[in-house]
Design an enzyme around this catalytic site. Structure first.
Site, PDB file in Angstrom:
ATOM      1  N   SER A   1       2.772  -3.555 -18.108  1.00 47.43           N
ATOM      2  CA  SER A   1       3.388  -2.709 -19.123  1.00 47.43           C
ATOM      3  C   SER A   1       4.642  -3.390 -19.644  1.00 47.43           C
ATOM      4  O   SER A   1       5.323  -4.100 -18.888  1.00 47.43           O
ATOM      5  CB  SER A   1       3.774  -1.361 -18.531  1.00 47.43           C
ATOM      6  OG  SER A   1       4.606  -0.666 -19.442  1.00 47.43           O
TER       7      SER A   1
ATOM      8  N   TYR B   1       8.649   3.193 -12.462  1.00 43.79           N
ATOM      9  CA  TYR B   1       7.365   2.688 -12.952  1.00 43.79           C
ATOM     10  C   TYR B   1       7.520   1.242 -13.435  1.00 43.79           C
ATOM     11  O   TYR B   1       6.732   0.358 -13.107  1.00 43.79           O
ATOM     12  CB  TYR B   1       6.892   3.592 -14.089  1.00 43.79           C
ATOM     13  CG  TYR B   1       5.687   3.101 -14.863  1.00 43.79           C
ATOM     14  CD1 TYR B   1       4.405   3.256 -14.340  1.00 43.79           C
ATOM     15  CD2 TYR B   1       5.829   2.509 -16.119  1.00 43.79           C
ATOM     16  CE1 TYR B   1       3.293   2.822 -15.054  1.00 43.79           C
ATOM     17  CE2 TYR B   1       4.731   2.072 -16.836  1.00 43.79           C
ATOM     18  CZ  TYR B   1       3.460   2.230 -16.300  1.00 43.79           C
ATOM     19  OH  TYR B   1       2.378   1.799 -17.005  1.00 43.79           O
TER      20      TYR B   1
END
Lengths: 246, 444
Positions: free
Chosen positions: A138, A151
């Site tokens: 990501s 995250y």
């Protein structure tokens, strides 16, 4: 073409599987949810997959034995050319800060367990001397932001791992690529306000993932322009960055 | 966990109406009961939508909840012996064609765009160029999964649950969420069409060619020059075709080649430019008359090769006006409508004329009926456009005809009720939590 997808019910994974199906690939879908995986498999066959099978497995709950389980998956498929690791959870940053067990869960699923499967796949691909490991990372891993750094940290770790595997593979045949999508319209981002122009669809990201399996560097952004946006964001001095609300 | 998010600019294809909706985009069928419960709990009226190719307001539910079904787009099974196909409601005809054509099958009935969903096509009981030979899509539906807002999913078939089946076919999405459907598909030998184009000089000639073609040709349709006047009134080009018995079964790649990048300024569309376009189109067609071999996609979906073509009609959008009038009045009513339109000088590039056959549908609100249908686009010029359509209404009513809800954005409630005598019967089957802008306008 034989493809194993770990975390096959993710929207990006399903969109990628459709591209492989159109090429007549043999696909093994791995995940927890039997009904959803079966529905996906039936659809992929209609879209042209030579075969589409499922394996029911909670990828984040395999204490040891990952290596052996991975080899069984490869045996079930009859060999593997590409391995796509696509599962992960976003989690709530605010909850993770309040309750450390939530933070641990986010790191455990997105990094610890994914890393184990990456390493198992890497060993298999290296022995085979060819094939690709494609891992979904990501852009959140490129710089920690207050909105989602737990995250982001897990995805940053995963990116470093995959880059390392790619380095290990150098001149040995197989490839390893971390694909870093920007914001993508998937169930994972359902709670976001999607105003603004930079949202990509799962099928746009899937096209990048499919290409990354064949060519491109160890780090691939999806869509491509995130490479430049993240370049700027990483280069920003902390004094400036910390004043921004992004 | 599915969430609804507010979206300000949900519009339908015609673009006259644009409104705020709460949108959820479920990915799996097992999520639907929860999504419905959330919407119900919030007190919002619900409507499931697909690719939103309906022109007017049947697919809109302003300030209410919309379930965007397009992520539920999986095929469930296909039996190559019987041609039976079952798929999730959000699958597009485009995707189904990709699956079917290379296996030697085709959709039994298709509208003029392949960017519609299976669920949407059933909810509008769509028809195509083969209405005279195949009827509407509803005749080919064997089974429907319908989820009601009470959380119960019912399997509907034409034999059981006849009332709810007939209300759901062509029911504009008001009877609940169509989650999946099973249809019969038809066998084709190739992805090529044998096509013949025949110019006609007036409506009498059109009816004569149509009558003569219906027996021999599976597909028929005509383009009519809606701005021609006097002795040219009713001139046009008749197209008829069959699936070729030989030829390649190519996987068709036909993504839009050309996209209209922005809304055209309204100046572009005026009496002169439209008149010139229509005349040119007629003369070009006349020169190219005769037989030819045409691939499936351009034959069935000529407009799909131009992305966002509605933008040709400018920022204010457009109305489409599609009527069906019975055989006894088809000639006079069609002539009267064309006279009115050419005199007003409002009209479109694509006026379509087709005769419907007598294969009736189970759908209580199905649009097609024996006779003739005329479809036209009108750029939205406000009150003058509305006035013209009001005068067309009078002709259609006088002729005992009706208008097509999927295309409509303005018909008065009494016009709808006159055209659809079963509407009250239909209303009994509406799911209490479901609503649309169209239904608020004409049904309540």
């Amino acid at each position: 073409m034989r493809l194993i997808i770990l975390g096959a019910t993710s929207a990006i994974a399903e969109a990628t599987a459709r591209l492989y199906a159109a090429e007549g690939a043999d696909i093994l879908l791995v995940g927890r949810q039997t009904e959803r995986l079966s529905a996906t498999a039936a659809d992929l066959k209609m879209r042209g997959a030579h075969s589409a099978e499922i394996a029911i497995l909670d990828l984040a709950q395999t204490p040891g034995g990952v290596d052996e389980i991975f080899r069984n998956l490869v045996r079930q498929l009859g060999g593997a050319d590409h391995v796509l690791i696509a599962y992960g959870i976003l989690g709530e940053q605010a909850d993770a800060e309040r309750d450390l067990s939530i933070a641990e869960e986010i790191v455990r699923i997105n990094f610890n367990s994914a890393a184990a499967w990456c390493l198992a796949a890497a060993t298999f691909l290296e022995e085979q001397g060819r094939g690709s490991l494609i891992v979904l990372g990501s852009v959140a891993g490129d710089r920690g932001r207050r909105a989602n750094f737990v995250y982001g940290a897990a995805k940053a770790g995963l990116a470093a791992l995959v880059e390392g595997i790619s380095h290990r593979f150098a001149d040995r045949g197989p490839r390893a690529v971390i694909v870093k999508p920007g914001p993508t319209i998937t169930p994972m981002t359902e709670q976001f306000d999607r105003k603004g122009l930079l949202w990509a669809s799962a099928s746009q990201v899937a096209a990048v993932v499919r290409r990354a399996a064949d060519r491109g560097g160890p780090v691939v952004y999806a869509p491509w322009f995130w490479r430049y946006i993240m370049l700027i964001i990483r280069a920003m001095p902390a004094r400036v960055f910390n004043r921004m609300n992004i | 966990m599915i969430r609804f998010s507010s979206s300000e600019d949900i519009r339908s294809w015609g673009g006259v109406l644009q409104a705020r909706h709460n949108v959820a985009r479920p990915q799996w069928r097992d999520e639907l009961p929860e999504v419905l419960a959330v919407a119900r709990h919030s007190g919002s009226p619900i409507l499931a939508t697909g690719l939103r190719r309906s022109y007017g307001d049947t697919g809109l539910n302003p300030d209410g909840a919309i379930l965007d079904m397009t992520a539920l787009d999986r095929a469930i099974f296909f039996d190559p012996d019987s041609g039976i196909l079952r798929a999730e409601a959000g699958v597009s005809f485009d995707m189904l064609l990709k699956m079917l054509i290379r296996r030697g099958f085709f959709l039994p009935v298709t509208p003029g765009t392949r960017f519609v969903t299976l669920g949407g096509a059933i909810a509008n009981d769509v028809h195509g160029k083969n209405h005279h030979s195949a009827g509407t899509l509803g005749r080919w539906v064997r089974r429907i999964g319908l989820l009601r807002s009470d959380g119960l999913e019912i399997e509907l078939t034409p034999q059981e649950n006849t009332g709810l089946f007939g209300a759901t076919i062509g029911g504009l999405g008001l009877t609940g969420v169509i989650t999946w459907a099973e249809i019969e598909t038809v066998r084709i030998a190739s992805a090529i069409m044998d096509v013949e184009n025949i110019p006609f000089e007036n409506l009498d000639e059109f009816f004569q060619i149509a009558r003569q073609s219906d027996g021999e040709y599976e597909y028929t349709v005509a383009w009519v020059d809606c701005l021609a006047k006097g002795k040219d009134l009713g001139r046009g080009l008749f197209t008829r075709g069959n699936h070729a018995s030989k030829g390649a079964r190519l996987p068709t790649k036909a993504d839009p080649k050309l996209t209209i990048p922005f809304n055209f300024p309204s100046l572009v569309l005026n009496k002169l430019s439209l008149g010139a376009f229509n005349s040119l189109y007629y003369w070009k067609g006349k020169r190219n008359a005769g037989g030819s071999k045409v691939p499936i996609h351009p034959f069935f979906y000529p407009l799909d090769s131009i992305g966002h073509w509605y933008r040709m009609y400018g920022r204010r959008g457009m109305y489409q006006y599609q009527s069906a009038v019975p055989p006894e009045s088809e000639r006079d009513a069609t002539k009267a409508m064309l006279e009115l339109i050419s005199a007003a000088g409002e009209g479109s590039f694509l006026a379509v004329l087709k005769t419907f056959g007598d294969k009736s549908s189970l759908g209580m609100l199905s649009f097609p009926r024996p006779g003739t249908t005329l479809a036209l686009d009108f750029p939205n010029r406000g009150s003058s456009t509305l006035r013209l359509m009001g005068r067309l209404d009078a002709i259609v009513r006088e002729a005992g005809g009706r208008l097509y809800p999927a295309k409509d954005g303005r018909m008065p409630a009494d016009m709808f009720r006159a055209g659809y005598p079963h509407w009250q019967d239909f209303a009994k089957y509406i799911d209490p939590a479901f609503e649309s802008h169209f239904w608020r306008r004409v049904g309540q």
